[in-house]
Design a protein around this motif. Structure first.
Motif, PDB file in Angstrom:
ATOM      1  N   LEU A  36      -3.601  -5.927  11.812  1.00 16.34           N
ATOM      2  CA  LEU A  36      -2.302  -5.506  11.273  1.00 16.34           C
ATOM      3  C   LEU A  36      -2.594  -4.747   9.990  1.00 16.34           C
ATOM      4  O   LEU A  36      -3.343  -5.243   9.133  1.00 16.34           O
ATOM      5  CB  LEU A  36      -1.422  -6.717  10.957  1.00 16.34           C
ATOM      6  CG  LEU A  36      -1.214  -7.718  12.089  1.00 16.34           C
ATOM      7  CD1 LEU A  36      -0.329  -8.872  11.591  1.00 16.34           C
ATOM      8  CD2 LEU A  36      -0.586  -7.043  13.306  1.00 16.34           C
ATOM      9  N   VAL A  37      -2.036  -3.569   9.864  1.00 18.91           N
ATOM     10  CA  VAL A  37      -2.232  -2.754   8.669  1.00 18.91           C
ATOM     11  C   VAL A  37      -0.854  -2.547   8.036  1.00 18.91           C
ATOM     12  O   VAL A  37       0.010  -1.878   8.613  1.00 18.91           O
ATOM     13  CB  VAL A  37      -2.870  -1.400   9.010  1.00 18.91           C
ATOM     14  CG1 VAL A  37      -3.144  -0.605   7.737  1.00 18.91           C
ATOM     15  CG2 VAL A  37      -4.141  -1.600   9.831  1.00 18.91           C
ATOM     16  N   PHE A  38      -0.653  -3.173   6.881  1.00 17.84           N
ATOM     17  CA  PHE A  38       0.665  -3.140   6.248  1.00 17.84           C
ATOM     18  C   PHE A  38       0.795  -1.985   5.276  1.00 17.84           C
ATOM     19  O   PHE A  38      -0.178  -1.552   4.639  1.00 17.84           O
ATOM     20  CB  PHE A  38       0.934  -4.459   5.508  1.00 17.84           C
ATOM     21  CG  PHE A  38       1.108  -5.623   6.436  1.00 17.84           C
ATOM     22  CD1 PHE A  38       2.343  -5.864   7.018  1.00 17.84           C
ATOM     23  CD2 PHE A  38       0.038  -6.444   6.759  1.00 17.84           C
ATOM     24  CE1 PHE A  38       2.508  -6.917   7.907  1.00 17.84           C
ATOM     25  CE2 PHE A  38       0.195  -7.508   7.641  1.00 17.84           C
ATOM     26  CZ  PHE A  38       1.435  -7.742   8.211  1.00 17.84           C
ATOM     27  N   ASP A  39       2.026  -1.527   5.131  1.00 20.03           N
ATOM     28  CA  ASP A  39       2.350  -0.510   4.146  1.00 20.03           C
ATOM     29  C   ASP A  39       2.280  -1.122   2.744  1.00 20.03           C
ATOM     30  O   ASP A  39       2.685  -2.272   2.537  1.00 20.03           O
ATOM     31  CB  ASP A  39       3.769  -0.009   4.440  1.00 20.03           C
ATOM     32  CG  ASP A  39       4.036   1.305   3.777  1.00 20.03           C
ATOM     33  OD1 ASP A  39       3.770   2.347   4.410  1.00 20.03           O
ATOM     34  OD2 ASP A  39       4.499   1.301   2.613  1.00 20.03           O
ATOM     35  N   ALA A  40       1.779  -0.352   1.794  1.00 22.10           N
ATOM     36  CA  ALA A  40       1.662  -0.862   0.422  1.00 22.10           C
ATOM     37  C   ALA A  40       3.015  -1.307  -0.128  1.00 22.10           C
ATOM     38  O   ALA A  40       3.092  -2.199  -0.969  1.00 22.10           O
ATOM     39  CB  ALA A  40       1.041   0.204  -0.479  1.00 22.10           C
ATOM     40  N   ALA A  41       4.098  -0.724   0.371  1.00 24.35           N
ATOM     41  CA  ALA A  41       5.429  -1.061  -0.141  1.00 24.35           C
ATOM     42  C   ALA A  41       5.813  -2.518   0.112  1.00 24.35           C
ATOM     43  O   ALA A  41       6.696  -3.060  -0.559  1.00 24.35           O
ATOM     44  CB  ALA A  41       6.479  -0.130   0.478  1.00 24.35           C
ATOM     45  N   VAL A  42       5.165  -3.179   1.105  1.00 20.99           N
ATOM     46  CA  VAL A  42       5.513  -4.569   1.405  1.00 20.99           C
ATOM     47  C   VAL A  42       4.385  -5.535   1.014  1.00 20.99           C
ATOM     48  O   VAL A  42       4.349  -6.680   1.470  1.00 20.99           O
ATOM     49  CB  VAL A  42       5.901  -4.768   2.893  1.00 20.99           C
ATOM     50  CG1 VAL A  42       7.134  -3.942   3.235  1.00 20.99           C
ATOM     51  CG2 VAL A  42       4.735  -4.460   3.818  1.00 20.99           C
ATOM     52  N   ALA A  43       3.490  -5.083   0.131  1.00 23.51           N
ATOM     53  CA  ALA A  43       2.354  -5.927  -0.264  1.00 23.51           C
ATOM     54  C   ALA A  43       2.826  -7.305  -0.743  1.00 23.51           C
ATOM     55  O   ALA A  43       2.235  -8.334  -0.407  1.00 23.51           O
ATOM     56  CB  ALA A  43       1.550  -5.236  -1.362  1.00 23.51           C
ATOM     57  N   GLU A  44       3.912  -7.329  -1.518  1.00 24.74           N
ATOM     58  CA  GLU A  44       4.373  -8.608  -2.063  1.00 24.74           C
ATOM     59  C   GLU A  44       4.818  -9.560  -0.940  1.00 24.74           C
ATOM     60  O   GLU A  44       4.643 -10.780  -1.047  1.00 24.74           O
ATOM     61  CB  GLU A  44       5.520  -8.368  -3.050  1.00 24.74           C
ATOM     62  CG  GLU A  44       5.814  -9.593  -3.900  1.00 24.74           C
ATOM     63  CD  GLU A  44       6.980  -9.385  -4.860  1.00 24.74           C
ATOM     64  OE1 GLU A  44       7.528  -8.251  -4.916  1.00 24.74           O
ATOM     65  OE2 GLU A  44       7.348 -10.362  -5.534  1.00 24.74           O
ATOM     66  N   ALA A  45       5.365  -9.021   0.114  1.00 22.52           N
ATOM     67  CA  ALA A  45       5.818  -9.857   1.231  1.00 22.52           C
ATOM     68  C   ALA A  45       4.644 -10.504   1.965  1.00 22.52           C
ATOM     69  O   ALA A  45       4.777 -11.583   2.543  1.00 22.52           O
ATOM     70  CB  ALA A  45       6.662  -9.026   2.202  1.00 22.52           C
ATOM     71  N   THR A  46       3.485  -9.835   1.939  1.00 21.73           N
ATOM     72  CA  THR A  46       2.317 -10.320   2.696  1.00 21.73           C
ATOM     73  C   THR A  46       1.422 -11.255   1.881  1.00 21.73           C
ATOM     74  O   THR A  46       0.502 -11.845   2.424  1.00 21.73           O
ATOM     75  CB  THR A  46       1.415  -9.134   3.136  1.00 21.73           C
ATOM     76  OG1 THR A  46       0.775  -8.578   1.979  1.00 21.73           O
ATOM     77  CG2 THR A  46       2.201  -8.059   3.860  1.00 21.73           C
ATOM     78  N   ARG A  47       1.651 -11.363   0.594  1.00 14.99           N
ATOM     79  CA  ARG A  47       0.642 -11.922  -0.326  1.00 14.99           C
ATOM     80  C   ARG A  47       0.256 -13.360  -0.053  1.00 14.99           C
ATOM     81  O   ARG A  47      -0.809 -13.794  -0.508  1.00 14.99           O
ATOM     82  CB  ARG A  47       1.135 -11.787  -1.774  1.00 14.99           C
ATOM     83  CG  ARG A  47       2.307 -12.709  -2.050  1.00 14.99           C
ATOM     84  CD  ARG A  47       2.800 -12.600  -3.488  1.00 14.99           C
ATOM     85  NE  ARG A  47       3.514 -13.826  -3.836  1.00 14.99           N
ATOM     86  CZ  ARG A  47       4.107 -14.017  -5.005  1.00 14.99           C
ATOM     87  NH1 ARG A  47       4.098 -13.071  -5.925  1.00 14.99           N
ATOM     88  NH2 ARG A  47       4.716 -15.165  -5.251  1.00 14.99           N
ATOM     89  N   VAL A 103      -4.084 -15.787  12.276  1.00 20.94           N
ATOM     90  CA  VAL A 103      -4.704 -14.857  11.331  1.00 20.94           C
ATOM     91  C   VAL A 103      -6.159 -15.260  11.133  1.00 20.94           C
ATOM     92  O   VAL A 103      -6.461 -16.411  10.815  1.00 20.94           O
ATOM     93  CB  VAL A 103      -3.957 -14.879   9.982  1.00 20.94           C
ATOM     94  CG1 VAL A 103      -4.648 -13.961   8.968  1.00 20.94           C
ATOM     95  CG2 VAL A 103      -2.499 -14.470  10.179  1.00 20.94           C
ATOM     96  N   ALA A 104      -7.071 -14.312  11.342  1.00 22.01           N
ATOM     97  CA  ALA A 104      -8.506 -14.613  11.255  1.00 22.01           C
ATOM     98  C   ALA A 104      -9.114 -14.157   9.933  1.00 22.01           C
ATOM     99  O   ALA A 104      -9.983 -14.830   9.385  1.00 22.01           O
ATOM    100  CB  ALA A 104      -9.250 -13.948  12.420  1.00 22.01           C
ATOM    101  N   GLU A 105      -8.670 -13.026   9.438  1.00 16.46           N
ATOM    102  CA  GLU A 105      -9.223 -12.469   8.192  1.00 16.46           C
ATOM    103  C   GLU A 105      -8.117 -11.731   7.469  1.00 16.46           C
ATOM    104  O   GLU A 105      -7.270 -11.098   8.115  1.00 16.46           O
ATOM    105  CB  GLU A 105     -10.273 -11.379   8.494  1.00 16.46           C
ATOM    106  CG  GLU A 105     -11.607 -11.806   8.983  1.00 16.46           C
ATOM    107  CD  GLU A 105     -12.487 -10.556   9.171  1.00 16.46           C
ATOM    108  OE1 GLU A 105     -12.855  -9.915   8.165  1.00 16.46           O
ATOM    109  OE2 GLU A 105     -12.780 -10.222  10.336  1.00 16.46           O
ATOM    110  N   VAL A 106      -8.174 -11.755   6.144  1.00 18.53           N
ATOM    111  CA  VAL A 106      -7.229 -10.992   5.324  1.00 18.53           C
ATOM    112  C   VAL A 106      -8.018 -10.195   4.300  1.00 18.53           C
ATOM    113  O   VAL A 106      -8.819 -10.763   3.547  1.00 18.53           O
ATOM    114  CB  VAL A 106      -6.232 -11.931   4.593  1.00 18.53           C
ATOM    115  CG1 VAL A 106      -5.305 -11.127   3.691  1.00 18.53           C
ATOM    116  CG2 VAL A 106      -5.428 -12.760   5.597  1.00 18.53           C
ATOM    117  N   HIS A 107      -7.811  -8.898   4.307  1.00 20.35           N
ATOM    118  CA  HIS A 107      -8.424  -8.027   3.294  1.00 20.35           C
ATOM    119  C   HIS A 107      -7.315  -7.150   2.727  1.00 20.35           C
ATOM    120  O   HIS A 107      -7.038  -6.071   3.261  1.00 20.35           O
ATOM    121  CB  HIS A 107      -9.515  -7.149   3.905  1.00 20.35           C
ATOM    122  CG  HIS A 107     -10.642  -7.932   4.505  1.00 20.35           C
ATOM    123  ND1 HIS A 107     -11.565  -8.604   3.753  1.00 20.35           N
ATOM    124  CD2 HIS A 107     -10.963  -8.194   5.798  1.00 20.35           C
ATOM    125  CE1 HIS A 107     -12.428  -9.228   4.546  1.00 20.35           C
ATOM    126  NE2 HIS A 107     -12.074  -8.996   5.794  1.00 20.35           N
ATOM    127  N   GLY A 108      -6.663  -7.630   1.696  1.00 20.61           N
ATOM    128  CA  GLY A 108      -5.558  -6.866   1.118  1.00 20.61           C
ATOM    129  C   GLY A 108      -4.479  -6.625   2.155  1.00 20.61           C
ATOM    130  O   GLY A 108      -3.933  -7.568   2.722  1.00 20.61           O
TER     131      GLY A 108
END
Lengths: 135, 135
Positions: A36-47, A103-108
């Protein structure tokens, strides 16, 4: 009938699945790992999404046909025609994909997930934690 | 960011829950029975839904705020602020509600369901069968 509402993608899927021929019917039937590649605009939602999390990923199945109301389940003519609300056909009036994955890995803004059956480039709509009892 | 997609409601929820004050946080926390009322245009899609079916209902939470990216879970200030993708907050970029419910009665385009926490009038987006393992 009320008016429509706008889905605004929050990211997209990176997958080795490029078309229907290569796709398993459900993620637990042998889907490869996907990102999954998220848009920077929703970074706070993914944190707060961490490796090991069991989540529902909602996608917009942008290659689906929206005027299909009944299908042969699993594209098998031997299965009787069934209303799409009783199937997981991607072809349906609002082709929102519902994928339960780990979720297996999170990189930003990039997260590797296990068990996601979606074409490369599929828009991501939402992520929700799985609650007790698979709700 | 890709362009948006249009959700076209296929029906709506009839419920005695009229506002946030009266709503449980999750359907299994004491939601009253509710009715799904489908548009005649999707009758064929609904035709195989039978009483006893365990389904996911997807709704569009039309009273949600879409610019919220983090919340105190369950509206409790004692809970630390959490990214909405790790919560079931209705306030989120794409406020698609995910409700796992049991179908209790079916009368043509009207279906009574158990365990749906949504305001009266909430648009229905999709219905999907629950697969093995709550997927």
């Amino acid at each position: 009938m009320t008016t429509g509402y706008e889905i605004r993608p929050v990211g997209y899927v990176e997958s080795t699945i490029k078309d229907r021929a290569g796709a398993p019917k459900q993620g637990f039937e042998g889907a490869p790992d996907a990102w999954l590649v998220f848009d920077a605009a929703v970074a706070e939602a993914t944190r707060d999404i961490l490796p090991g999390a069991d989540v529902f990923v909602l996608t917009w199945l942008d290659r689906a046909e929206r005027d299909v109301l009944a299908v042969h389940p699993r594209d098998d003519p031997a299965n009787p025609v069934t209303g799409v609300f009783s199937t997981r056909s991607q072809d349906r009036p609002n082709p929102v994909g519902l994928h339960r994955v780990t979720v297996a890995e999170v990189h930003g803004l990039r997260m590797r997930v296990q068990g996601l059956e979606a074409f490369d480039g599929t828009p991501v709509v939402d992520v929700k934690p799985v609650l007790d009892g698979g709700r």
